[in-house]
Write an enzyme that holds these catalytic residues in place. Sequence first.
Site, PDB file in Angstrom:
ATOM      1  N   HIS A 245       2.384   2.752 -22.736  1.00 13.46           N
ATOM      2  CA  HIS A 245       3.245   1.771 -22.050  1.00 13.46           C
ATOM      3  C   HIS A 245       2.876   0.346 -22.460  1.00 13.46           C
ATOM      4  O   HIS A 245       2.982  -0.589 -21.660  1.00 13.46           O
ATOM      5  CB  HIS A 245       3.154   1.937 -20.531  1.00 13.46           C
ATOM      6  CG  HIS A 245       3.479   3.318 -20.066  1.00 13.46           C
ATOM      7  ND1 HIS A 245       4.688   3.912 -20.323  1.00 13.46           N
ATOM      8  CD2 HIS A 245       2.754   4.232 -19.383  1.00 13.46           C
ATOM      9  CE1 HIS A 245       4.698   5.133 -19.811  1.00 13.46           C
ATOM     10  NE2 HIS A 245       3.534   5.352 -19.248  1.00 13.46           N
TER      11      HIS A 245
ATOM     12  N   ASP B 211       5.139   6.041  -8.636  1.00 16.29           N
ATOM     13  CA  ASP B 211       5.113   7.381  -9.226  1.00 16.29           C
ATOM     14  C   ASP B 211       4.489   8.363  -8.234  1.00 16.29           C
ATOM     15  O   ASP B 211       3.274   8.589  -8.229  1.00 16.29           O
ATOM     16  CB  ASP B 211       4.377   7.416 -10.574  1.00 16.29           C
ATOM     17  CG  ASP B 211       5.240   6.847 -11.696  1.00 16.29           C
ATOM     18  OD1 ASP B 211       6.391   6.471 -11.425  1.00 16.29           O
ATOM     19  OD2 ASP B 211       4.749   6.791 -12.834  1.00 16.29           O
TER      20      ASP B 211
ATOM     21  N   HIS C  97       1.252   3.151 -13.564  1.00 15.23           N
ATOM     22  CA  HIS C  97       1.989   3.487 -14.783  1.00 15.23           C
ATOM     23  C   HIS C  97       1.086   4.018 -15.903  1.00 15.23           C
ATOM     24  O   HIS C  97       1.373   5.060 -16.477  1.00 15.23           O
ATOM     25  CB  HIS C  97       2.796   2.271 -15.252  1.00 15.23           C
ATOM     26  CG  HIS C  97       3.976   2.597 -16.101  1.00 15.23           C
ATOM     27  ND1 HIS C  97       4.719   3.746 -15.951  1.00 15.23           N
ATOM     28  CD2 HIS C  97       4.570   1.906 -17.128  1.00 15.23           C
ATOM     29  CE1 HIS C  97       5.712   3.733 -16.841  1.00 15.23           C
ATOM     30  NE2 HIS C  97       5.636   2.648 -17.567  1.00 15.23           N
TER      31      HIS C  97
ATOM     32  N   ASN D 233       8.694   4.478 -12.351  1.00 14.37           N
ATOM     33  CA  ASN D 233       9.741   5.058 -13.198  1.00 14.37           C
ATOM     34  C   ASN D 233      10.059   6.503 -12.810  1.00 14.37           C
ATOM     35  O   ASN D 233      11.185   6.959 -12.989  1.00 14.37           O
ATOM     36  CB  ASN D 233       9.363   4.980 -14.685  1.00 14.37           C
ATOM     37  CG  ASN D 233       8.018   5.591 -14.975  1.00 14.37           C
ATOM     38  OD1 ASN D 233       7.029   5.234 -14.332  1.00 14.37           O
ATOM     39  ND2 ASN D 233       7.953   6.502 -15.920  1.00 14.37           N
TER      40      ASN D 233
ATOM     41  N   HIS E  84       4.759  -1.647 -10.499  1.00 18.81           N
ATOM     42  CA  HIS E  84       4.408  -0.391 -11.178  1.00 18.81           C
ATOM     43  C   HIS E  84       3.862  -0.609 -12.596  1.00 18.81           C
ATOM     44  O   HIS E  84       2.792  -0.140 -12.934  1.00 18.81           O
ATOM     45  CB  HIS E  84       5.596   0.569 -11.197  1.00 18.81           C
ATOM     46  CG  HIS E  84       5.210   1.912 -11.724  1.00 18.81           C
ATOM     47  ND1 HIS E  84       4.242   2.688 -11.117  1.00 18.81           N
ATOM     48  CD2 HIS E  84       5.609   2.612 -12.819  1.00 18.81           C
ATOM     49  CE1 HIS E  84       4.074   3.805 -11.797  1.00 18.81           C
ATOM     50  NE2 HIS E  84       4.882   3.773 -12.844  1.00 18.81           N
TER      51      HIS E  84
ATOM     52  N   TYR F 145       6.470  13.205  -9.366  1.00 22.48           N
ATOM     53  CA  TYR F 145       6.703  13.690 -10.734  1.00 22.48           C
ATOM     54  C   TYR F 145       7.631  14.905 -10.762  1.00 22.48           C
ATOM     55  O   TYR F 145       7.583  15.716 -11.672  1.00 22.48           O
ATOM     56  CB  TYR F 145       5.379  13.975 -11.466  1.00 22.48           C
ATOM     57  CG  TYR F 145       4.644  12.702 -11.835  1.00 22.48           C
ATOM     58  CD1 TYR F 145       3.954  11.985 -10.861  1.00 22.48           C
ATOM     59  CD2 TYR F 145       4.673  12.210 -13.127  1.00 22.48           C
ATOM     60  CE1 TYR F 145       3.307  10.800 -11.184  1.00 22.48           C
ATOM     61  CE2 TYR F 145       4.022  11.023 -13.452  1.00 22.48           C
ATOM     62  CZ  TYR F 145       3.351  10.326 -12.478  1.00 22.48           C
ATOM     63  OH  TYR F 145       2.715   9.152 -12.789  1.00 22.48           O
TER      64      TYR F 145
END
Length: 473
Positions: free
Chosen positions: A333, A201, A360, A238, A323, A204
């Site tokens: 999550h 990540d 994450h 992600n 991640h 963003y």
Amino acid sequence: MGLFRGLSQIGSTFCVFYVLGLILNQALICHGGTTSNFVREVEKSIDMPLDSDVFSVPPGYNAPQQVHITQGDHEGKAMIVSWVTMEEPGSDKVVYWREKSKDKRSAKGKMSKYKYHNYTSGYIHHCTLRNLKYDTKYYYEVGVGQTPRTFWFKTPPKVGPDVPYTFGLIGDLGQSYDSNSTLTHYEQNPVKGQAVLFVGDLSYADNYPNHDNRRWDSWARFVERSVAYQPWIWTAGNHEIDFAPEIGETKPFKPFKNRYRTPYRASNSTAPFWYSIKRGPAYIIVLSTYSAYGKYTPQYKWLEEELPKVDRSETPWLIVLVHSPWYNSYNYHYMEGESMRVMYEPWFVEHKVDIVFAGHVHAYERSKRISNIGYTIVNGECRPVEDQSAPVYITIGDGGNLEGLATNMTQPQPFYSAFREASFGHAILDIKNRTHAFYSWHRNQDGSAVKADSMWFFNRFWHPVAETSSAVI
Ligand SMILES: [Fe+2]
């Protein structure tokens, strides 16, 4: 009145028993570690505006910007140098030389561009410098013949069991004011990281309309001050997927793949999202939560062949980056990493992985050494147990991106969670030799030398005895 008094006595007796019951219940059920009582002001994380000084474009016509480096081979004798030019392609050469040497060499790179919806990238250059000497400071120049910019890096020591090496750990960084605090804090830490293990990540950008890819550019300009001088080892998260069929973008990882290179071929991987490197005393395996990992998939077959190759007499420290965490006691999550855990955890225990770092979840958590590999569908044994052959799992997704902190935790704290705290920060893994490594986590609110959580890691191959930790709260 008498009836009322009687009822109130019964009520207060009930209350006493109820409270006692709660205390006993906690004592019997909750064997968890420490949930930090550090209290911070919860404020929304806000992205820095595009005209912030940390995003400034370097002066000069077609000046190279977004300069970043990562390891370029399996052993640490190559470096991939990447940069972007905006006005025209410019030179794809990198000129480089050893400190105090007049022997200048050059390497030729490759340039590419990509389109994403209504955005067209600048000219993205990648160039691999090979056959570098170990443990040596190199200068390198990009923008050759036009607007040159010079940076430097130090190569790692020759791969070996007792060479000390210090890794920084950053995850889920983004480009908010908090992200800037995290990066500054990392840079100011008196224990200097020599390379960053980045657990995914990055920018963003996908939180903006149409995944505004200008935020990929600004992010790369923001982190240049660190990643142009020391390699960051990339894990895909992600927010790197950028799969957006609603705007016609159906190729996953398009911006990430175009902008960031990994040396995946050097470890016989077939995709840039899972690969391995050796660096000093460490063997780093990077996995992809967002690529297929089930049986017979390329990632599965690669990892199955990869783990037995690790020679702990050459690289004692076996570290995995992924991640999505497998052990996470926050209400964010929750259990997203579970199916990957089921697939790969037995291998990690068999091969005595030392530490698994994940991101994450936008908070910090460190587990005890635990495994949960007894389950066979018929035996019902499906709970984590302490296991000295298992890794410690660390969630370090607290880089400070615009989505803010994950503050909501499952209660009670599960026994396997050794320490957890919802603060932004970074960590340092300072490997001393084949047996010992000192690990520390640093929350942004403290001075950069303060350790909010720390422990001595004992190597699982050379010194597999139980560790004790010293959470400082
Ligand atoms: Fe994520």
